[in-house]
Write an enzyme that holds these catalytic residues in place. Structure first.
Site, PDB file in Angstrom:
ATOM      1  N   PHE A 107     -14.907 -80.493  82.249  1.00 53.12           N
ATOM      2  CA  PHE A 107     -16.275 -80.126  82.638  1.00 53.12           C
ATOM      3  C   PHE A 107     -16.603 -78.650  82.395  1.00 53.12           C
ATOM      4  O   PHE A 107     -17.723 -78.212  82.661  1.00 53.12           O
ATOM      5  CB  PHE A 107     -16.523 -80.473  84.117  1.00 53.12           C
ATOM      6  CG  PHE A 107     -15.573 -79.803  85.076  1.00 53.12           C
ATOM      7  CD1 PHE A 107     -15.793 -78.489  85.498  1.00 53.12           C
ATOM      8  CD2 PHE A 107     -14.467 -80.468  85.565  1.00 53.12           C
ATOM      9  CE1 PHE A 107     -14.924 -77.859  86.384  1.00 53.12           C
ATOM     10  CE2 PHE A 107     -13.589 -79.857  86.457  1.00 53.12           C
ATOM     11  CZ  PHE A 107     -13.823 -78.547  86.868  1.00 53.12           C
ATOM     12  N   THR A 144     -18.106 -81.425  96.955  1.00 51.14           N
ATOM     13  CA  THR A 144     -18.640 -81.088  95.632  1.00 51.14           C
ATOM     14  C   THR A 144     -19.632 -82.136  95.140  1.00 51.14           C
ATOM     15  O   THR A 144     -20.667 -81.798  94.570  1.00 51.14           O
ATOM     16  CB  THR A 144     -17.484 -80.939  94.619  1.00 51.14           C
ATOM     17  OG1 THR A 144     -16.558 -79.976  95.127  1.00 51.14           O
ATOM     18  CG2 THR A 144     -17.981 -80.489  93.268  1.00 51.14           C
ATOM     19  N   ARG A 200     -25.228 -79.422 100.286  1.00 51.93           N
ATOM     20  CA  ARG A 200     -25.214 -80.279  99.094  1.00 51.93           C
ATOM     21  C   ARG A 200     -25.886 -81.622  99.330  1.00 51.93           C
ATOM     22  O   ARG A 200     -26.485 -82.173  98.406  1.00 51.93           O
ATOM     23  CB  ARG A 200     -23.792 -80.427  98.579  1.00 51.93           C
ATOM     24  CG  ARG A 200     -23.308 -79.119  97.939  1.00 51.93           C
ATOM     25  CD  ARG A 200     -21.898 -79.197  97.473  1.00 51.93           C
ATOM     26  NE  ARG A 200     -21.551 -78.035  96.661  1.00 51.93           N
ATOM     27  CZ  ARG A 200     -20.328 -77.585  96.506  1.00 51.93           C
ATOM     28  NH1 ARG A 200     -19.309 -78.192  97.110  1.00 51.93           N
ATOM     29  NH2 ARG A 200     -20.092 -76.530  95.754  1.00 51.93           N
ATOM     30  N   HIS A 232     -22.304 -72.724  95.134  1.00 49.34           N
ATOM     31  CA  HIS A 232     -20.882 -72.483  94.873  1.00 49.34           C
ATOM     32  C   HIS A 232     -20.370 -71.613  96.007  1.00 49.34           C
ATOM     33  O   HIS A 232     -21.093 -70.751  96.515  1.00 49.34           O
ATOM     34  CB  HIS A 232     -20.687 -71.733  93.545  1.00 49.34           C
ATOM     35  CG  HIS A 232     -19.319 -71.140  93.394  1.00 49.34           C
ATOM     36  ND1 HIS A 232     -18.281 -71.820  92.813  1.00 49.34           N
ATOM     37  CD2 HIS A 232     -18.813 -69.929  93.791  1.00 49.34           C
ATOM     38  CE1 HIS A 232     -17.188 -71.055  92.837  1.00 49.34           C
ATOM     39  NE2 HIS A 232     -17.494 -69.903  93.415  1.00 49.34           N
ATOM     40  N   GLU A 259     -13.840 -63.248  92.812  1.00 53.09           N
ATOM     41  CA  GLU A 259     -15.260 -63.569  92.646  1.00 53.09           C
ATOM     42  C   GLU A 259     -16.213 -62.483  93.130  1.00 53.09           C
ATOM     43  O   GLU A 259     -17.200 -62.186  92.443  1.00 53.09           O
ATOM     44  CB  GLU A 259     -15.571 -64.893  93.351  1.00 53.09           C
ATOM     45  CG  GLU A 259     -14.902 -66.065  92.670  1.00 53.09           C
ATOM     46  CD  GLU A 259     -15.169 -67.397  93.352  1.00 53.09           C
ATOM     47  OE1 GLU A 259     -14.809 -68.423  92.764  1.00 53.09           O
ATOM     48  OE2 GLU A 259     -15.761 -67.423  94.459  1.00 53.09           O
TER      49      GLU A 259
END
Length: 138
Positions: free
Chosen positions: A58, A92, A103, A116, A127
């Site tokens: 992906f 997810t 979500r 995210h 990050e």
């Protein structure tokens, strides 16, 4: 102990106008926004950010999607920020996420899932500096 984590409101949620609602959810759940900005990633920048997924099938579609429009990146802080944000985000795949999670409320599918969040202290350490200098974090 206070902890920081990275949050990204993804292009699907920004485009749909959910950013304000997501930010309100963060604050209502005790997160303090220590830094925030709206940016557009290039494909190359998205590839660099998601380099840990380089060998996954992906990777190309994810980095294409993440460079398809504006995103909002934030540094969040609270006790147990990483675990608490993971819980608030939900699974997810929005169809598998618990009711009331970001979500479920704002995600479309496993890729266009609104947000995210860092999944570990090690991820956070990579990050946050990817998007913010120390001078930008209040």
């Amino acid at each position: 102990m206070l902890e920081k984590t990275l949050s990204i409101i993804k292009p699907d949620a920004v485009k749909a106008g959910y950013s304000g609602k997501i930010i309100a959810m963060l604050e209502e759940n005790g997160f303090v926004i220590k830094a925030m900005k709206k940016i557009n990633l290039t494909k190359k920048q998205a590839e660099g950010f998601y380099i840990v997924h380089k060998d996954r099938p992906f990777y190309d579609s994810l980095t294409t999607f993440m460079s398809s429009g504006s995103i909002i990146v934030m540094v969040l802080e609270k006790e147990n920020a990483i675990a608490d944000y993971r819980e608030l985000m939900g699974a997810t795949d929005p169809s598998c996420a618990k009711a009331g999670t970001i979500r479920v409320l704002y995600g479309k599918n496993i890729e266009e899932n609104a947000v995210h969040g860092s999944d570990s202290k090690e991820s956070t350490d990579f990050e946050i500096p990817y998007f913010f200098s120390a001078l930008e974090i209040l």
